[in-house]
Write a protein that holds these residues in place. Structure first.
Motif, PDB file in Angstrom:
ATOM      1  N   ASN A 171      15.247  61.783 -23.274  1.00 43.69           N
ATOM      2  CA  ASN A 171      14.312  62.325 -22.282  1.00 43.69           C
ATOM      3  C   ASN A 171      15.023  62.792 -21.018  1.00 43.69           C
ATOM      4  O   ASN A 171      15.456  61.971 -20.209  1.00 43.69           O
ATOM      5  CB  ASN A 171      13.260  61.267 -21.937  1.00 43.69           C
ATOM      6  CG  ASN A 171      12.300  61.020 -23.078  1.00 43.69           C
ATOM      7  OD1 ASN A 171      12.712  60.686 -24.179  1.00 43.69           O
ATOM      8  ND2 ASN A 171      11.014  61.194 -22.839  1.00 43.69           N
ATOM      9  N   LEU A 191       6.248  62.445 -18.266  1.00 40.47           N
ATOM     10  CA  LEU A 191       5.862  61.236 -17.543  1.00 40.47           C
ATOM     11  C   LEU A 191       6.365  61.217 -16.100  1.00 40.47           C
ATOM     12  O   LEU A 191       5.571  61.013 -15.173  1.00 40.47           O
ATOM     13  CB  LEU A 191       6.386  59.994 -18.292  1.00 40.47           C
ATOM     14  CG  LEU A 191       6.152  58.681 -17.541  1.00 40.47           C
ATOM     15  CD1 LEU A 191       4.668  58.387 -17.436  1.00 40.47           C
ATOM     16  CD2 LEU A 191       6.880  57.534 -18.224  1.00 40.47           C
ATOM     17  N   ASP A 207      -2.380  59.199 -16.167  1.00 42.02           N
ATOM     18  CA  ASP A 207      -2.902  58.551 -17.374  1.00 42.02           C
ATOM     19  C   ASP A 207      -1.749  57.836 -18.062  1.00 42.02           C
ATOM     20  O   ASP A 207      -0.702  58.445 -18.311  1.00 42.02           O
ATOM     21  CB  ASP A 207      -3.467  59.600 -18.336  1.00 42.02           C
ATOM     22  CG  ASP A 207      -4.788  60.166 -17.836  1.00 42.02           C
ATOM     23  OD1 ASP A 207      -5.496  59.460 -17.086  1.00 42.02           O
ATOM     24  OD2 ASP A 207      -5.097  61.318 -18.190  1.00 42.02           O
ATOM     25  N   PHE A 209      -0.691  56.430 -21.451  1.00 46.39           N
ATOM     26  CA  PHE A 209      -1.144  56.566 -22.840  1.00 46.39           C
ATOM     27  C   PHE A 209      -0.726  55.358 -23.682  1.00 46.39           C
ATOM     28  O   PHE A 209       0.340  55.363 -24.290  1.00 46.39           O
ATOM     29  CB  PHE A 209      -0.579  57.848 -23.453  1.00 46.39           C
ATOM     30  CG  PHE A 209      -1.026  59.105 -22.763  1.00 46.39           C
ATOM     31  CD1 PHE A 209      -2.369  59.323 -22.483  1.00 46.39           C
ATOM     32  CD2 PHE A 209      -0.105  60.071 -22.389  1.00 46.39           C
ATOM     33  CE1 PHE A 209      -2.790  60.490 -21.845  1.00 46.39           C
ATOM     34  CE2 PHE A 209      -0.521  61.239 -21.751  1.00 46.39           C
ATOM     35  CZ  PHE A 209      -1.859  61.450 -21.478  1.00 46.39           C
ATOM     36  N   CYS A 220       5.003  52.434 -23.854  1.00 49.45           N
ATOM     37  CA  CYS A 220       6.091  53.064 -24.625  1.00 49.45           C
ATOM     38  C   CYS A 220       7.418  53.006 -23.888  1.00 49.45           C
ATOM     39  O   CYS A 220       7.466  53.101 -22.660  1.00 49.45           O
ATOM     40  CB  CYS A 220       5.764  54.529 -24.862  1.00 49.45           C
ATOM     41  SG  CYS A 220       4.711  54.824 -26.256  1.00 49.45           S
ATOM     42  N   ARG A 222      11.225  54.742 -23.534  1.00 50.10           N
ATOM     43  CA  ARG A 222      12.019  55.946 -23.773  1.00 50.10           C
ATOM     44  C   ARG A 222      13.384  55.815 -23.113  1.00 50.10           C
ATOM     45  O   ARG A 222      13.582  54.993 -22.219  1.00 50.10           O
ATOM     46  CB  ARG A 222      11.311  57.182 -23.182  1.00 50.10           C
ATOM     47  CG  ARG A 222      10.021  57.540 -23.872  1.00 50.10           C
ATOM     48  CD  ARG A 222      10.275  58.142 -25.254  1.00 50.10           C
ATOM     49  NE  ARG A 222       9.032  58.478 -25.930  1.00 50.10           N
ATOM     50  CZ  ARG A 222       8.324  57.617 -26.670  1.00 50.10           C
ATOM     51  NH1 ARG A 222       8.721  56.370 -26.827  1.00 50.10           N
ATOM     52  NH2 ARG A 222       7.210  58.014 -27.263  1.00 50.10           N
ATOM     53  N   ARG A 283      -1.311  58.290 -27.167  1.00 50.71           N
ATOM     54  CA  ARG A 283      -1.204  59.732 -27.421  1.00 50.71           C
ATOM     55  C   ARG A 283      -0.703  59.903 -28.856  1.00 50.71           C
ATOM     56  O   ARG A 283       0.257  59.241 -29.253  1.00 50.71           O
ATOM     57  CB  ARG A 283      -0.204  60.321 -26.418  1.00 50.71           C
ATOM     58  CG  ARG A 283      -0.208  61.813 -26.317  1.00 50.71           C
ATOM     59  CD  ARG A 283       0.682  62.299 -25.176  1.00 50.71           C
ATOM     60  NE  ARG A 283       2.093  62.050 -25.419  1.00 50.71           N
ATOM     61  CZ  ARG A 283       3.078  62.472 -24.614  1.00 50.71           C
ATOM     62  NH1 ARG A 283       2.784  63.130 -23.511  1.00 50.71           N
ATOM     63  NH2 ARG A 283       4.326  62.220 -24.898  1.00 50.71           N
ATOM     64  N   ASP A 286       3.183  59.507 -30.656  1.00 47.71           N
ATOM     65  CA  ASP A 286       4.184  58.859 -29.808  1.00 47.71           C
ATOM     66  C   ASP A 286       4.820  57.658 -30.515  1.00 47.71           C
ATOM     67  O   ASP A 286       4.143  56.660 -30.750  1.00 47.71           O
ATOM     68  CB  ASP A 286       3.532  58.347 -28.517  1.00 47.71           C
ATOM     69  CG  ASP A 286       3.577  59.334 -27.381  1.00 47.71           C
ATOM     70  OD1 ASP A 286       4.372  60.292 -27.461  1.00 47.71           O
ATOM     71  OD2 ASP A 286       2.833  59.133 -26.406  1.00 47.71           O
TER      72      ASP A 286
HETATM   73  N1  UDP Z   1       3.222  59.311 -20.882  1.00 48.62           N
HETATM   74  C1  UDP Z   1       2.159  58.753 -20.220  1.00 48.62           C
HETATM   75  N2  UDP Z   1       1.441  59.543 -19.370  1.00 48.62           N
HETATM   76  C2  UDP Z   1       1.738  60.861 -19.144  1.00 48.62           C
HETATM   77  C3  UDP Z   1       2.841  61.420 -19.809  1.00 48.62           C
HETATM   78  C4  UDP Z   1       3.562  60.623 -20.678  1.00 48.62           C
HETATM   79  O1  UDP Z   1       1.847  57.576 -20.388  1.00 48.62           O
HETATM   80  O2  UDP Z   1       1.032  61.527 -18.358  1.00 48.62           O
HETATM   81  C5  UDP Z   1       4.021  58.485 -21.792  1.00 48.62           C
HETATM   82  C6  UDP Z   1       4.086  59.058 -23.204  1.00 48.62           C
HETATM   83  O3  UDP Z   1       3.023  58.551 -23.969  1.00 48.62           O
HETATM   84  C7  UDP Z   1       5.452  58.571 -23.668  1.00 48.62           C
HETATM   85  C8  UDP Z   1       6.276  58.510 -22.388  1.00 48.62           C
HETATM   86  O4  UDP Z   1       5.348  58.490 -21.320  1.00 48.62           O
HETATM   87  O5  UDP Z   1       5.342  57.269 -24.174  1.00 48.62           O
HETATM   88  C9  UDP Z   1       7.204  59.699 -22.221  1.00 48.62           C
HETATM   89  O6  UDP Z   1       6.456  60.878 -22.424  1.00 48.62           O
HETATM   90  P1  UDP Z   1       7.018  62.319 -22.092  1.00 48.62           P
HETATM   91  O7  UDP Z   1       5.926  63.299 -22.402  1.00 48.62           O
HETATM   92  O8  UDP Z   1       7.587  62.340 -20.714  1.00 48.62           O
HETATM   93  O9  UDP Z   1       8.245  62.498 -23.087  1.00 48.62           O
HETATM   94  P2  UDP Z   1       8.348  62.397 -24.699  1.00 48.62           P
HETATM   95  O10 UDP Z   1       8.974  61.058 -24.958  1.00 48.62           O
HETATM   96  O11 UDP Z   1       6.981  62.532 -25.275  1.00 48.62           O
HETATM   97  O12 UDP Z   1       9.234  63.527 -25.054  1.00 48.62           O
END
Ligand code: UDP
Length: 327
Positions: A171, A191, A207, A209, A220, A222, A283, A286
């Motif tokens: 990320n 995020l 939010d 997720f 989650c 990352r 989401r 994920d």
């Molecule tokens: N996430 C969240 N709220 C948001 C955007 C992301 O809770 O508004 C969570 C998402 O579910 C994931 C983590 O943050 O677990 C990272 O999401 P992002 O979209 O930044 O990167 P991804 O890992 O999906 O490429």
């Protein structure tokens, strides 16, 4: 004599940081970008050629004009959710467009390619940390388009003698520590920028997720890597290929997992602002936990991140969203 490096997607968040790193190392980045998601004012370290990846003539013209030693291919569509809704767009741009670029490289005798791949090619990992040998079983069209082009690179390398570095990003986050570049996505789905927007009062709330994952705090996890570290890794990959190094595929991450809640804590710690939140359901698509084994990047490219601790990521990104940060 300066070396030209062609950077597709050089006007984007990651591409523009790469161009800055290349220029710092004495190379001249030539940005090839259609500006569909990138910003012309982020292209400051070399020329901007506005063009489509699928435009074979424009690609060949650009390559003939600059005779780049290497191509860094970052230009792509990169929203997982959108890729599910609009796979046609993703296969067209990320697969057909990338193949058009690759064929232009062959025709113009450019044999070194650095490719922006993704940890999305692994899908839901069977074991952690994720190693490069882990099975690649993407769970969405975006990840599949990235994997397809990795496969094309391998086949072209075997048959035509090109050399490539497939860089599997985890990320990307943060912003140029000198404040010259920022993350500007429209719409913003990631995020950290969304949490910073909420902390700055520019978004009503973040939010979250899913709070029922089998992780320490239920959210989650990352692996966040600072975009300037990511840019340095591209420089290392270019140097590796220029020095006659073999083709390789490497993970680019920090090697550490950080949960959604830990990001919010880091924002509070470094800016003093609480992030207003709303708890939502998971989401779709994920994976609960993703983080990289980073040994190969270190061994093959001599690359180790230096800005990728979460507080530094937030400290560099915060000001670009109008937040003051602690020293
Ligand atoms: N996430 C969240 N709220 C948001 C955007 C992301 O809770 O508004 C969570 C998402 O579910 C994931 C983590 O943050 O677990 C990272 O999401 P992002 O979209 O930044 O990167 P991804 O890992 O999906 O490429």
């Amino acid at each position: 004599m300066s070396r030209y490096i062609l950077v597709t997607g050089g006007a984007g968040f990651i591409g523009s940081h790469i161009c800055k790193a290349l220029a710092r190392a004495g190379m001249i980045p030539v940005t090839y970008d259609n500006l569909s998601t990138g910003h012309a004012d982020s292209v400051r370290w070399g020329p901007l050629i506005r063009g489509e990846l699928g435009d074979a003539m424009a690609l060949r013209r650009t390559m003939a004009e600059f005779s780049p030693d290497c191509v860094i291919h970052c230009g792509a569509n990169a929203y997982v959710g959108e890729s599910v809704e609009m796979p046609r767009k993703y296969y067209r741009n990320n697969v057909v467009g990338s193949l058009t670029l690759l064929e232009a490289c062959l025709d113009q005798e450019i044999d070194k390619i650095v490719f922006s791949s993704s940890c999305a090619t692994y899908g839901v990992p069977a074991s952690l940390p994720i190693r490069e040998e882990s099975p690649q079983q993407p769970v969405n069209p975006y990840g599949r388009t990235k994997l397809i082009f990795e496969m094309a690179l391998e086949d072209f390398a075997a048959a035509y003698g090109i050399c490539f570095a497939a860089l599997r990003y985890f990320n990307a986050a943060g912003a140029d520590p000198e404040g010259e570049l920022a993350e500007r996505h429209e719409p913003e789905t990631h995020l950290i920028p969304r949490a910073l927007l909420a902390a700055a009062g520019r978004l009503e709330r973040l939010d979250i997720f899913g709070t029922d994952y089998s992780t320490a705090d239920g959210t989650c996890v990352r692996d966040y890597i600072h975009v300037s570290d990511l840019a340095q890794a591209h420089l290392a990959a270019v140097n590796h290929l220029m020095a006659g190094g073999d083709s390789l595929s490497v993970n680019l991450g920090s090697g550490r997992g950080t949960s959604v809640r830990e990001i919010l804590e880091a924002i509070y710690r470094t800016t003093g602002h609480e992030v207003p939140v709303r708890y939502r359901s998971r989401r779709a698509g994920d994976p609960p936990i993703l983080f990289a084994n980073t040994a190969r990047a270190k061994a093959e490219l001599g690359f180790a991140p230096i800005l990728s601790d979460i507080d530094t990521i937030i400290r560099t990104a915060g000001p670009t969203f109008g937040l003051e940060v602690t020293a």
